[in-house]
Design an enzyme around this catalytic site. Structure first.
Site, PDB file in Angstrom:
ATOM      1  N   TYR A  54      -1.240  -0.527  10.569  1.00 46.74           N
ATOM      2  CA  TYR A  54      -1.357  -0.783   9.138  1.00 46.74           C
ATOM      3  C   TYR A  54      -0.159  -0.202   8.376  1.00 46.74           C
ATOM      4  CZ  TYR A  54      -3.235  -0.956   4.418  1.00 46.74           C
ATOM      5  OH  TYR A  54      -3.406  -1.206   3.071  1.00 46.74           O
TER       6      TYR A  54
ATOM      7  N   SER B 294       0.847  -1.188   0.000  1.00 42.65           N
ATOM      8  CA  SER B 294       0.000   0.000   0.000  1.00 42.65           C
ATOM      9  C   SER B 294       0.880   1.233   0.000  1.00 42.65           C
ATOM     10  CB  SER B 294      -0.882   0.008   1.248  1.00 42.65           C
ATOM     11  OG  SER B 294      -1.548   1.246   1.383  1.00 42.65           O
TER      12      SER B 294
END
Length: 171
Positions: free
Chosen positions: A87, A74
């Site tokens: 995350y 990501s």
């Protein structure tokens, strides 16, 4: 479980040619209020699971003379944001893991790449694919990058791909 899955794949198809790691957990919370279990779930899913899958697949890829490992990361791995501590940390670590792995297995004919998409219209985030999300990437956009990587000539290795929405909302 991963070792059993890889063994069944080898048994059924004769080997492993491609491994795409695309599982993710994204508990968004301030770090000060995140529980240990929430932290562990994110790290275990986004990083440790990739380690287990790669470790199980690499010997079979070596036996076949090569293969592809593509990790879906990501942009959050290089662009951290509040409430995304676990995350963002897991995706940053996944990027480093992918770079190390690429260097360790490239001479075995195993190519390693990681794809860092930005906002994708999926249910990963609440309301992530509803009205008003047309500006986001589609899952098919990320899949297209994966297919293009696999078809890429063997003389070169696109080790990292950053993928962004063309026209996100103006800030």
């Amino acid at each position: 479980d991963v070792e059993r899955l890889v063994a069944r794949t080898v048994e059924r198809f004769g080997g492993v040619d491609i491994l795409i790691n695309n599982a993710a957990s994204g508990k968004m919370a301030p770090l000060a209020s995140m529980t240990t279990d929430e932290w562990n779930t994110v790290i275990d899913t986004n990083l440790t699971g990739v380690f287990f899958a790669c470790r199980a697949a690499i010997p079979h890829m070596r036996t076949r003379g090569g293969g592809w490992i593509i990790n879906i990361s990501s942009l959050a791995g290089k662009n951290p944001f509040p409430r995304g501590g676990a995350y963002c940390a897991s995706k940053s670590a996944l990027n480093a893991f992918s770079e190390v792995l690429m260097q360790e297995v490239r001479y075995d004919g195993i190519r390693v790449s990681y794809v860092m998409p930005g906002s994708v219209a999926t249910e990963f985030t609440p309301g992530g694919s509803g009205p008003g999300t047309e500006w986001k990437l589609a899952a098919e956009d990320v899949a297209r990058v994966v297919v293009d990587l696999i078809a890429h000539p063997s003389r070169s290795l696109p080790s990292r791909v950053e993928l962004r929405p063309s026209q996100p909302p103006r800030k």
